[in-house]
Design a protein around this motif. Structure first.
Motif, short mmCIF file in Angstrom:
data_model
loop_
_atom_site.label_atom_id
_atom_site.label_comp_id
_atom_site.label_asym_id
_atom_site.label_seq_id
_atom_site.Cartn_x
_atom_site.Cartn_y
_atom_site.Cartn_z
N ALA A 1 0.91 -1.29 0.16
CA ALA A 1 0.22 -0.06 0.10
C ALA A 1 0.81 1.05 0.04
N ASP B 1 5.83 6.65 -3.62
CA ASP B 1 5.05 6.18 -4.56
C ASP B 1 5.69 6.23 -5.92
N ARG C 1 -2.85 1.78 -4.34
CA ARG C 1 -2.70 2.97 -4.21
C ARG C 1 -3.88 3.81 -3.36
N ALA D 1 -3.02 5.05 2.98
CA ALA D 1 -2.16 3.66 2.68
C ALA D 1 -2.00 2.73 3.89
N ALA E 1 2.78 -1.61 4.10
CA ALA E 1 2.51 -0.05 3.78
C ALA E 1 3.83 0.72 3.82
#
Length: 241
Positions: A127, A135, A149, A156, A168
């Motif tokens: 996540a 990201d 996402r 997250a 995560a």
């Protein structure tokens, strides 16, 4: 200097107001006070810059870095505080970093993984907050694991729990705070990247970008940034100097 200030004001605060984007999605840099008003090192830098330029300051709050970046297209802000990333650098001029933060993973206590390097494997689902620096970094570098996402970095963690994902991704400090406050979770050893937080202006403002670099360098040298971090309880974050 007066002529330079006039040019920079024209680029960053043409109506006499410096509009600064503040990202609550990274609690190392900004935190809401009891009344909801922003605090933190990025807020201190915004106030210091507005004072030096002799303009008013408007703080515009966001809950995710990806949303800060997207808002630039609409001219919502003239200065922001974002992690240096190649995708963003196509449209933004960054200063040198003023804070360096470690990106790492939160997992369940019974997870077989002990180090960040162990997670890039087939079938691993991680996540992440959409558009966050980690990201963007993981999207470039992961070879086998997949990213799921959420709209924000805090979201997250919720996604990791609700969808029973493997980990995560996020900034070490808030992940460690979550693990300390919630039984059954831990943060992995090591980091997958060093997140370099910087001041950011849209690329068309070249004079302002050069001015911001000098402005920030002076605050790093004077200890202003380290003091602002300590004043908001960020004792385990490194400033470059």
């Amino acid at each position: 200097m007066n002529e330079l200030l006039h040019i920079v004001k024209g680029e960053l605060a043409p109506e006499g107001v410096l509009r600064a984007a503040i990202n609550f999605g990274n609690p190392v840099l900004a935190q809401p006070g009891h009344d909801g008003s922003p605090h933190g090192v990025s807020v201190s830098l915004a106030k210091e810059l507005a004072s030096e330029l002799q303009v008013e300051l408007e703080l515009i709050s966001f809950d995710a870095a990806g949303k800060v970046f997207a808002a630039m297209q609409d001219g919502v802000w003239s200065i922001a505080f974002l992690a240096i990333e190649p995708v963003r650098a196509e449209q933004i001029d960054f200063s040198e970093p003023y804070v360096i933060i470690e990106g790492t993973y939160l997992v369940k206590d019974d997870s077989p993984y002990t180090h960040c390097d162990h997670l890039d494997n087939d079938g691993i689902r991680i996540a992440v907050g959409q558009g966050a620096a980690y990201d963007l970094y993981l999207s470039r570098t992961l070879q086998k694991a997949t990213l799921e996402r959420a709209s924000t970095s805090s979201g997250a963690v919720d996604l990791f729990i609700s969808d029973a994902l493997d980990a995560a991704a996020g900034v070490r400090q808030p992940l460690e705070l979550f693990a300390a406050s919630n039984t059954g979770y831990r943060v992995l050893e090591g980091g997958f990247t060093a997140i370099r937080q910087a001041m950011a202006v849209p690329k068309q403002h070249k004079q302002a970008a050069a001015y911001i670099q000098t402005f920030l360098s002076k605050r790093l040298e004077s200890g202003f940034i380290r003091g602002a971090l300590l004043a908001t309880g960020q004792t385990d974050v490194s400033a470059p100097r």
